[in-house]
Design a protein around this motif. Structure first.
Motif, mmCIF file in Angstrom:
data_model
loop_
_atom_site.group_PDB
_atom_site.id
_atom_site.type_symbol
_atom_site.label_atom_id
_atom_site.label_comp_id
_atom_site.label_asym_id
_atom_site.label_seq_id
_atom_site.Cartn_x
_atom_site.Cartn_y
_atom_site.Cartn_z
ATOM 1 N N UNK A 348 14.384 93.224 32.908
ATOM 2 C CA UNK A 348 15.339 92.633 31.966
ATOM 3 C C UNK A 348 16.056 93.713 31.161
ATOM 4 N N UNK A 349 15.328 94.750 30.788
ATOM 5 C CA UNK A 349 15.944 95.841 30.032
ATOM 6 C C UNK A 349 16.959 96.581 30.887
ATOM 7 N N UNK A 350 16.639 96.758 32.177
ATOM 8 C CA UNK A 350 17.571 97.427 33.086
ATOM 9 C C UNK A 350 18.822 96.572 33.281
ATOM 10 N N UNK A 351 18.648 95.256 33.320
ATOM 11 C CA UNK A 351 19.825 94.377 33.428
ATOM 12 C C UNK A 351 20.743 94.573 32.227
ATOM 13 N N UNK A 352 20.164 94.725 31.050
ATOM 14 C CA UNK A 352 20.973 94.975 29.854
ATOM 15 C C UNK A 352 21.680 96.321 29.939
ATOM 16 N N UNK A 353 20.986 97.326 30.455
ATOM 17 C CA UNK A 353 21.588 98.649 30.614
ATOM 18 C C UNK A 353 22.762 98.586 31.591
ATOM 19 N N UNK A 354 22.595 97.825 32.668
ATOM 20 C CA UNK A 354 23.664 97.722 33.671
ATOM 21 C C UNK A 354 24.921 97.084 33.083
ATOM 22 N N UNK A 363 29.777 98.475 43.671
ATOM 23 C CA UNK A 363 29.242 97.459 44.589
ATOM 24 C C UNK A 363 27.906 97.792 45.234
ATOM 25 N N UNK A 364 27.749 99.000 45.789
ATOM 26 C CA UNK A 364 26.510 99.316 46.506
ATOM 27 C C UNK A 364 25.316 99.336 45.554
ATOM 28 N N UNK A 365 25.485 99.934 44.380
ATOM 29 C CA UNK A 365 24.408 99.953 43.407
ATOM 30 C C UNK A 365 24.152 98.552 42.866
ATOM 31 N N UNK A 366 25.197 97.758 42.664
ATOM 32 C CA UNK A 366 25.033 96.380 42.202
ATOM 33 C C UNK A 366 24.185 95.583 43.184
ATOM 34 N N UNK A 367 24.412 95.768 44.482
ATOM 35 C CA UNK A 367 23.626 95.032 45.480
ATOM 36 C C UNK A 367 22.150 95.409 45.399
#
Length: 382
Positions: A348-354, A363-367
């Motif tokens: 969840x914390x990484x989602x906030x960082x993203x 795109x590639x990192x998002x996938x």
């Protein structure tokens, strides 16, 4: 003579003329201060243009002249020493030379050397993990650019600002600054800096999933990351290892780890992992060690190690490299142990960082990140 040689050193097809002029100029001088200035300049230009052997010879000659206590001699020695230590990753030693040199350069007639030392200062911060200092120096220098009287340096400042923006996740600024740097470099005929940023723009556009033609007007080092991103996954390790080693052999060892890390983003990369492990032992600061831990952890399927490397990079402010490492690290942790409350909180914390990346995660990192988010907590993710 120094001014003419500098212009030639930065122009396409004039580098040999520049070094010939410096050698000829040195042969006409008897004053130790002027000899040291030529040797210091030769060391600087040789490093910038990849002539490592000449750079080391010139730096040694400048040091030999340092028995003279004149400020001009000492400043020339410090400039040569700063770049001689910076390029192979001896950032702490380089910082000492820069600090002393800035004091000597803060006097009339030395503005050009003050600018050069500030460039070294920003590079040290960028590679050693002090992005705050690097950003401060670059921002101040861009504000003063119209007053510096050194137009080629403006290309460098724009390129450094673009690189810092790539690290911190402001990809919109990275693209606009890179394009501005290319225009500025073309205007002053600065092939070296403009060639690097032109290649770096290609790498950024590949990362963003856009069509781009690579090669024309780009330096090999600037283009290296784009070539790796375009390579098939199975060939990425070999391609990256070759390009990274060539970069180091040419005298640009400070950039080599950032080229090698590209392979680890594509999957296990044993050759590049070994290179990064070696460079981590001789480069000052925690950054290369974290890049190496990411690559080695992926190779050894050690998710915990990769997540720790990601955390180090995040704390240092390298948002994009940290997101890369988090994507790989949490994927491996999920494979090893499955999901759990601790892992969910981390994800969840990484989602906030993203969400801090502008305009969005490529795109590639998002996938890769989406796959981890869904596997860790499919209910909240959907």
């Amino acid at each position: 003579g120094l001014a003419r040689a500098e212009l030639w050193a930065l122009q396409m097809n004039r580098r040999d003329d520049a070094f010939d002029a410096l050698v000829a100029l040195r042969g006409t001088l008897d004053d130790p201060e002027l000899v040291a200035k030529v040797d210091g300049a030769t060391a600087l230009y040789s490093h910038v243009t990849g002539n490592r052997e000449l750079a080391e010879t010139a730096a040694s000659a400048a040091v030999a002249a340092s028995v003279d206590d004149k400020p001009g001699v000492r400043l020339a020695v410090l400039i040569g020493a700063a770049f001689d230590r910076l390029f192979p990753g001896r950032y702490h030693d380089a910082a000492e030379a820069v600090e002393e040199g800035l004091g000597l350069a803060d006097r009339p007639g030395e503005r050009h050397n003050w600018v050069r030392l500030r460039i070294a200062q920003s590079l040290i911060g960028m590679f050693v993990g002090d992005l705050g200092t690097a950003n401060e120096v670059v921002a101040d220098s861009l504000r003063l650019a119209d007053l510096s009287g050194i137009r080629p340096a403006h290309v460098v400042w724009l390129g450094l600002d673009a690189q810092l923006a790539q690290f911190t996740g402001d990809l919109s600024r990275a693209e606009s600054r890179t394009r501005e740097a290319i225009r500025a470099g073309d205007h002053v005929d600065d092939f070296g800096a403009a060639g690097f940023v032109r290649g770096d723009l290609g790498a950024l556009l590949v990362e963003l999933g856009r069509d781009v033609e690579l090669g024309e007007g780009s330096s090999p080092i600037g283009l290296a990351r784009a070539r790796i991103r375009r390579a098939p996954a199975a060939a990425a390790d070999a391609v990256a290892a070759d390009l990274a080693q060539r970069t180091a052999d040419a005298g640009y060892e400070m950039w080599a780890p950032w080229i090698a890390r590209e392979a680890g983003r594509r999957g296990p990369a044993p050759t590049c992992a070994d290179l990064l492990r070696g460079w981590a032992e001789c480069h000052d600061g925690p950054v290369v060690g974290a890049l190496g831990a990411h690559a080695v952890g992926v190779m050894e399927a050690d998710g915990t190690r990769v997540v720790e490397a990601a955390s180090t990079l995040e704390q240092l402010g390298y948002t994009m490299p940290s997101l890369d490492a988090y994507a790989d690290g949490y994927r491996l942790v999920l494979d090893e142990a499955g999901t759990g409350s601790t892992l969910r909180r981390g994800v969840l914390r990484v989602r906030s960082l993203a969400r801090t990346v502008r305009p969005s995660v490529p795109p590639a990192l998002r996938a890769r990140l989406d796959a981890v988010f869904h596997a860790a907590d499919p209910v909240s993710y959907t």
